[in-house]
Enzyme design. Structure first.
Site, PDB file in Angstrom:
ATOM      1  N   TYR A   1       0.812  -1.217   0.000  1.00  0.00           N
ATOM      2  CA  TYR A   1       0.000   0.000   0.000  1.00  0.00           C
ATOM      3  C   TYR A   1       0.847   1.269   0.000  1.00  0.00           C
ATOM      4  O   TYR A   1       0.310   2.366  -0.122  1.00  0.00           O
ATOM      5  CB  TYR A   1      -0.942   0.008   1.200  1.00  0.00           C
ATOM      6  CG  TYR A   1      -2.322  -0.494   0.881  1.00  0.00           C
ATOM      7  CD1 TYR A   1      -3.400   0.377   0.818  1.00  0.00           C
ATOM      8  CD2 TYR A   1      -2.557  -1.845   0.630  1.00  0.00           C
ATOM      9  CE1 TYR A   1      -4.670  -0.076   0.518  1.00  0.00           C
ATOM     10  CE2 TYR A   1      -3.818  -2.310   0.339  1.00  0.00           C
ATOM     11  CZ  TYR A   1      -4.875  -1.424   0.285  1.00  0.00           C
ATOM     12  OH  TYR A   1      -6.137  -1.869  -0.007  1.00  0.00           O
TER      13      TYR A   1
ATOM     14  N   LYS B   1       2.768 -14.453   5.283  1.00  0.00           N
ATOM     15  CA  LYS B   1       3.117 -15.401   4.226  1.00  0.00           C
ATOM     16  C   LYS B   1       4.637 -15.611   4.265  1.00  0.00           C
ATOM     17  O   LYS B   1       5.330 -15.588   3.247  1.00  0.00           O
ATOM     18  CB  LYS B   1       2.665 -14.859   2.860  1.00  0.00           C
ATOM     19  CG  LYS B   1       2.725 -15.877   1.720  1.00  0.00           C
ATOM     20  CD  LYS B   1       1.703 -16.981   1.837  1.00  0.00           C
ATOM     21  CE  LYS B   1       1.749 -17.879   0.602  1.00  0.00           C
ATOM     22  NZ  LYS B   1       0.875 -19.058   0.741  1.00  0.00           N
TER      23      LYS B   1
ATOM     24  N   ASP C   1      -6.324  -5.712   4.652  1.00  0.00           N
ATOM     25  CA  ASP C   1      -7.393  -5.175   3.810  1.00  0.00           C
ATOM     26  C   ASP C   1      -8.321  -6.299   3.358  1.00  0.00           C
ATOM     27  O   ASP C   1      -9.556  -6.169   3.395  1.00  0.00           O
ATOM     28  CB  ASP C   1      -6.764  -4.473   2.607  1.00  0.00           C
ATOM     29  CG  ASP C   1      -7.783  -3.721   1.773  1.00  0.00           C
ATOM     30  OD1 ASP C   1      -8.784  -3.244   2.325  1.00  0.00           O
ATOM     31  OD2 ASP C   1      -7.579  -3.626   0.551  1.00  0.00           O
TER      32      ASP C   1
ATOM     33  N   ASP D   1      -3.334 -17.590   3.584  1.00  0.00           N
ATOM     34  CA  ASP D   1      -4.324 -18.370   2.848  1.00  0.00           C
ATOM     35  C   ASP D   1      -5.011 -19.382   3.757  1.00  0.00           C
ATOM     36  O   ASP D   1      -6.219 -19.585   3.695  1.00  0.00           O
ATOM     37  CB  ASP D   1      -3.695 -19.044   1.618  1.00  0.00           C
ATOM     38  CG  ASP D   1      -2.330 -19.644   1.879  1.00  0.00           C
ATOM     39  OD1 ASP D   1      -1.634 -19.179   2.785  1.00  0.00           O
ATOM     40  OD2 ASP D   1      -1.959 -20.595   1.164  1.00  0.00           O
TER      41      ASP D   1
END
Length: 332
Positions: A123, A170, A227, A203
């Site tokens: 971002y 991640k 987000d 995930d």
């Protein structure tokens, strides 16, 4: 007496803002509103999406409540909301997600809080074309940014009587950036032995939330994952119409519903004010007005549960202002 900047917003913003003002007035908390413009309505009037007068008001008052904003196409702004976060270093995006009886949902036991880092990661918007056929976006994660958001998540958990913090990442693939975030989270967690700590790959976290959201409590995430997961959590509890939010920095906090401005519904007095009112509940808690905060939240929950004076999206036929009046009646 509190002096608070109010940005009514675009589209349905002025209607749900007016409804929320009425509800807050009924609490007895002494608030003096300083109304300012931002977004599309400000652009049409002043040629600026964020007039300096609005920024000065927020900087002076330290607290703002705002409705949804529209960023007109072709202005050079990616988002007015992102610009506000950068202007005031509002590094915390706080998004609670809770089920309320009367709201259609597949679950009845969700009570989650998403703590999203708000200033870095992808971002940051550092991107460019590489020749004509490729594009590159740079992901930035810093130790400072990670530490302060994780520390806030743990301090929030302690303050609110929460039991567990889950760091979402991640790091199995992005070993430098997400690895730094995870390692920082593990180090900060050692300072809060009374709070359970765990981590989840993003995930897998999404799957877990759909299968068994009741197992989770406070989640802390880098910007992009936050987000996505915050909207997923809103979906678990009935959608963005029930999703309040806050953007918080060291000295300044802005409270807002996270849904859009819905311009096609503007001026019809039929928009659901719940997310805006719940955002005001968060604002009252931030100000230390715990009794008033609980009073508003409980009254709104009761109105939603009864289903008699709610807007069309909640299965009723009441207007925005009628639903606000029903909340006020419950508070008396």
């Amino acid at each position: 007496m509190y002096q608070i900047t109010l940005i009514p917003g675009d589209g349905i913003g002025p209607e749900i803002s007016a409804a929320t003002k009425e509800v807050l007035a009924a609490t007895g908390v002494d608030i003096r509103w300083e109304e300012k413009l931002a977004g599309e309505v400000a652009y049409s009037k002043f040629g600026r999406l964020l007039p300096e007068d609005t920024l000065l008001s927020i900087r002076k008052n330290k607290i703002a409540l705002k409705g949804p904003l529209t960023t007109p196409v072709g202005t050079g702004f990616r988002s007015v909301n992102v610009a506000l976060r950068k202007e005031f270093d509002l590094y915390i995006n706080l998004r609670p997600a809770r089920t309320y009886r009367g709201v259609k949902s597949r679950y009845d036991n969700v009570d989650l809080v998403v703590v999203r880092e708000n200033t870095e990661d992808l971002y940051a918007g550092i991107e460019h074309m590489v020749g004509e056929d490729a594009a590159e976006s740079i992901k930035i994660i810093t130790r400072k940014g990670s530490e302060r958001i994780v520390r806030f998540a743990f301090e929030y958990a302690v303050r609110e009587g929460r039991k567990k913090v889950t760091a979402v990442h991640k790091a199995n693939i992005m070993k430098c950036t997400d690895g730094l975030f995870l390692n920082t989270a593990r180090r900060v967690a050692e300072e809060f032995p009374q709070i359970e700590f765990e981590d989840r790959i993003v995930d897998n976290m999404c799957m877990q939330l759909v299968q068994k959201p009741e197992l989770y409590d406070v989640m802390v995430l880098p910007n992009l994952y936050g987000d996505i997961v915050s909207d997923l959590c809103a979906g678990l509890v009935g959608g963005l119409g029930m999703a309040p939010g806050a953007n918080i920095g060291k000295d300044i906090a802005i409270f807002e519903p996270v849904h859009g401005s819905a311009p096609k519904h503007a001026g019809q007095n039929k928009a659901n004010p719940s997310a805006m009112i719940f955002s005001a509940v968060m604002m009252l808690r931030h100000l230390g007005e715990m009794e008033a905060s609980a009073k508003v939240e409980n009254a709104l929950a009761e109105v939603i549960s009864e289903g008699c004076a709610v807007t069309y999206d909640l299965g009723g036929a009441s207007s925005t202002s009628e639903m606000a009046m029903a909340v006020i009646d419950k508070m008396r």
